[in-house]
Design a protein around this motif. Structure first.
Motif, mmCIF file in Angstrom:
data_model
loop_
_atom_site.group_PDB
_atom_site.id
_atom_site.type_symbol
_atom_site.label_atom_id
_atom_site.label_comp_id
_atom_site.label_asym_id
_atom_site.label_seq_id
_atom_site.Cartn_x
_atom_site.Cartn_y
_atom_site.Cartn_z
ATOM 1 N N LYS A 99 0.837 -1.408 0.175
ATOM 2 C CA LYS A 99 0.049 -0.015 -0.261
ATOM 3 C C LYS A 99 0.570 1.422 -0.148
ATOM 4 C CE LYS A 99 -3.372 -0.178 2.968
ATOM 5 N NZ LYS A 99 -4.194 -0.022 4.070
ATOM 6 N N HIS A 100 0.511 1.973 -0.965
ATOM 7 C CA HIS A 100 0.966 3.375 -0.901
ATOM 8 C C HIS A 100 -0.107 4.611 -0.894
ATOM 9 C CE1 HIS A 100 5.267 2.726 -2.110
ATOM 10 N NE2 HIS A 100 4.889 1.606 -2.774
ATOM 11 N N VAL A 101 -0.062 5.087 0.179
ATOM 12 C CA VAL A 101 -1.184 6.236 0.274
ATOM 13 C C VAL A 101 -1.082 7.340 -0.646
ATOM 14 C CG1 VAL A 101 -2.601 7.576 2.008
ATOM 15 C CG2 VAL A 101 -1.538 5.472 2.641
ATOM 16 N N VAL A 102 -2.006 7.695 -1.590
ATOM 17 C CA VAL A 102 -1.780 8.614 -2.606
ATOM 18 C C VAL A 102 -1.873 9.914 -1.828
ATOM 19 C CG1 VAL A 102 -2.766 9.979 -4.613
ATOM 20 C CG2 VAL A 102 -3.087 7.368 -4.295
ATOM 21 N N ASP A 103 -0.801 10.902 -2.173
ATOM 22 C CA ASP A 103 -0.713 12.205 -1.639
ATOM 23 C C ASP A 103 -0.979 13.251 -2.669
ATOM 24 O OD1 ASP A 103 0.152 14.437 -0.246
ATOM 25 O OD2 ASP A 103 2.264 14.300 -0.129
ATOM 26 N N LEU A 104 -2.149 13.671 -2.546
ATOM 27 C CA LEU A 104 -2.674 14.728 -3.556
ATOM 28 C C LEU A 104 -2.093 16.003 -3.216
ATOM 29 C CD1 LEU A 104 -6.440 13.744 -3.388
ATOM 30 C CD2 LEU A 104 -4.662 13.012 -5.215
ATOM 31 N N SER A 105 -1.254 16.336 -2.294
ATOM 32 C CA SER A 105 -0.591 17.492 -2.154
ATOM 33 C C SER A 105 0.664 17.781 -2.952
ATOM 34 C CB SER A 105 -0.396 17.919 -0.870
ATOM 35 O OG SER A 105 0.830 17.072 -0.264
ATOM 36 N N GLY A 149 1.406 -5.609 -15.157
ATOM 37 C CA GLY A 149 1.093 -4.839 -16.373
ATOM 38 C C GLY A 149 -0.178 -3.688 -15.841
ATOM 39 N N TYR A 150 -0.234 -3.550 -14.580
ATOM 40 C CA TYR A 150 -1.375 -2.843 -13.967
ATOM 41 C C TYR A 150 -0.941 -1.984 -13.128
ATOM 42 C CZ TYR A 150 -4.568 -5.777 -16.779
ATOM 43 O OH TYR A 150 -5.181 -6.415 -17.769
ATOM 44 N N ASN A 151 -1.414 -0.588 -12.845
ATOM 45 C CA ASN A 151 -1.222 0.244 -11.873
ATOM 46 C C ASN A 151 -2.697 0.191 -11.115
ATOM 47 O OD1 ASN A 151 1.310 1.359 -12.782
ATOM 48 N ND2 ASN A 151 -0.195 2.547 -14.310
ATOM 49 N N VAL A 152 -2.666 -0.120 -10.018
ATOM 50 C CA VAL A 152 -3.972 -0.436 -9.252
ATOM 51 C C VAL A 152 -4.198 0.568 -8.284
ATOM 52 C CG1 VAL A 152 -5.420 -2.237 -7.995
ATOM 53 C CG2 VAL A 152 -3.732 -3.023 -9.652
ATOM 54 N N PHE A 153 -5.274 1.350 -8.198
ATOM 55 C CA PHE A 153 -5.528 2.153 -7.114
ATOM 56 C C PHE A 153 -6.796 1.608 -6.437
ATOM 57 C CE2 PHE A 153 -3.503 5.407 -10.110
ATOM 58 C CZ PHE A 153 -2.781 6.013 -8.803
ATOM 59 N N MET A 154 -6.612 1.681 -5.208
ATOM 60 C CA MET A 154 -7.971 0.803 -4.426
ATOM 61 C C MET A 154 -8.576 2.384 -3.697
ATOM 62 S SD MET A 154 -8.185 -2.362 -4.075
ATOM 63 C CE MET A 154 -8.927 -2.720 -2.617
ATOM 64 N N LEU A 155 -9.982 2.429 -3.984
ATOM 65 C CA LEU A 155 -10.442 3.479 -3.251
ATOM 66 C C LEU A 155 -11.285 2.896 -2.004
ATOM 67 C CD1 LEU A 155 -12.607 5.924 -2.598
ATOM 68 C CD2 LEU A 155 -13.751 5.169 -4.654
ATOM 69 N N ASP A 156 -10.794 3.405 -0.792
ATOM 70 C CA ASP A 156 -11.206 2.976 0.395
ATOM 71 C C ASP A 156 -12.043 4.304 1.079
ATOM 72 O OD1 ASP A 156 -11.528 2.171 2.937
ATOM 73 O OD2 ASP A 156 -9.432 2.185 3.603
ATOM 74 N N TRP A 157 -13.349 3.674 1.147
ATOM 75 C CA TRP A 157 -14.549 4.630 1.708
ATOM 76 C C TRP A 157 -15.347 3.793 2.656
ATOM 77 C CZ3 TRP A 157 -20.085 4.336 0.154
ATOM 78 C CH2 TRP A 157 -20.346 3.208 -0.688
ATOM 79 N N GLY A 158 -14.474 2.894 3.255
ATOM 80 C CA GLY A 158 -15.206 1.874 4.264
ATOM 81 C C GLY A 158 -15.778 2.473 5.499
#
Length: 406
Positions: A99-105, A149-158
């Protein structure tokens, strides 16, 4: 309601389940009798199920939420500020499968990580009671990483869709979608390629993909909806998945009419074993929940082996429309062509993505049935029971003019 329920539970008693339904009825007076009955089925089922196999953990409510009540539900206003602390994006890649938490800043965050611009980017969206590290969505995440062959983003809105808050989860679809759309806009400026972007959502997550598209300033290349949720989903295009949400919208139906939507929602709708109930789920404690969840395993299997579906009539009927009689079969799931259009049917009575029954070495044990239920899976369609002979009706001979039978 929807059936992406995760973890293992110290199940409440049937009495407490009934009390929960009554409390739900007082809080959500707009519900119909059928919807309340659906919720009652889920709650009462929790008291009768026991752990059998990791994939079946998705039929349970996590014990961490066993003490939650309807008063604990979180409701987001549609125009609340973004980013939302309860909505997160995590990146997984083949080279760094953690897991890498996306940093939008950081505008250059993508290039500073293992994201590869030459690979297709997949956004995975879980449904009700899910999360980033919960079943069954993790089966699909791991399959994409293993395939490579994929970049996988997981949306976590649990945090915004935990049980028993299904009504709140449906309400939170739009606020969450708006925040994710803003995040994707930031990632686009950082190098995200829209022509290689696919959103894959299960249950409520399928509708989330469609609603996200309504807030974007660019067009999603493809959406794959895995048995999109049915309960409480309105028919307005802005509130659900529909064909206008991407260049190609493909839908896999495994529990249509129950927890999954029965109507056609995409350019191509794939009806698996009739689209309503899966044959290997017939002897499980909750056939509908089991059927709803297994759309995940069909999608995961499609990454390694293609199953071809033949053209069929509207709403998964066997009859083929004359205009589509000459259409060719197409593969389901990830390899489905962007140009696929119409309804397609597939009949296969083996559990998908199970290495024991499918013969697929890359399969996942979590998609296998345990020994107790394995007998329900067969490689041949079930035989129909012979029709009973109609009873013979003896008719009296016609009366003659004199009123006698002679």
């Amino acid at each position: 309601m929807c059936c992406l329920l995760t973890g293992v539970v110290n199940a409440p008693s049937s009495n407490s389940a009934v009390v929960g339904v009554q409390r739900f009825a007082r809080m959500a007076r707009v519900h119909t009798t059928a919807q309340l009955a659906c919720l009652a089925t889920i709650l009462i089922t929790q008291g009768t199920l026991c752990q059998r196999n990791p994939i079946k953990e998705a039929l349970y409510i996590d014990e961490a939420f066993s003490n939650a009540t309807f008063e604990d539900c979180v409701w987001r206003r549609e125009k609340e500020s973004c980013p939302d602390p309860d909505v997160n994006l995590h990146l997984y890649t083949e080279s760094e499968p953690y897991k890498h938490v996306v940093d939008l800043s950081s505008e250059d965050w993508l290039r500073q990580n293992s994201w590869d611009p030459t690979h297709e980017t997949i956004l995975l969206v879980h449904g009700y009671a899910g999360g980033d590290d919960t079943l069954p969505i993790t089966v699909l995440r791991d399959a994409y990483i293993r395939r490579g062959g994929y970049n996988v983003f997981m949306l976590d809105w649990g945090s915004l869709c935990q049980p028993p808050c299904y009504v709140a989860a449906v309400h939170n679809l739009r606020p969450v979608a708006r925040c994710i759309a803003e995040a994707l806009g930031v990632l686009r400026h950082g190098g995200l390629r829209t022509d290689k972007f696919t959103c894959v959502g299960h249950s409520l997550g399928a509708h989330m993909c469609g609603i996200i598209a309504n807030y974007l300033t660019f067009r999603i290349n493809r959406i794959i909806g895995l048995d999109p949720a049915r309960p409480l989903i309105r028919s307005a295009p802005a509130l659900r998945l529909d064909p206008g949400d991407a260049r190609a919208v493909h839908v896999l139906h495994t529990n249509a009419g129950r927890y999954g939507e029965a109507a056609r929602l995409g350019h191509a709708d794939f009806c698996l074993n009739g689209g309503r109930s899966q044959p290997y789920c017939e002897d499980t404690p909750n056939e509908a929940l089991c059927s709803h969840i297994w759309s995940i395993c069909y999608q995961a299997e499609s990454l390694f082996r293609a199953r071809a579906a033949a053209p069929c009539g509207r709403r998964c009927s066997v009859r083929v429309a004359p205009a589509r009689a000459s259409a060719l079969p197409v593969p389901i799931g990830q390899p489905a062509p962007m140009t696929a259009f119409g309804a397609y049917c597939l009949e296969d009575f083996t559990t998908p993505f199970c290495p024991h029954t499918s013969g697929l070495l890359e399969g996942d044990e979590r998609c296998c049935l345990d020994e107790l239920y394995a007998a329900a899976a067969t490689t041949e369609p079930p035989r129909r029971r012979p029709s009973r002979p109609r009873p013979l009706r003896l008719r009296a001979p016609p009366l003659l003019r004199d009123g006698t039978n002679n």
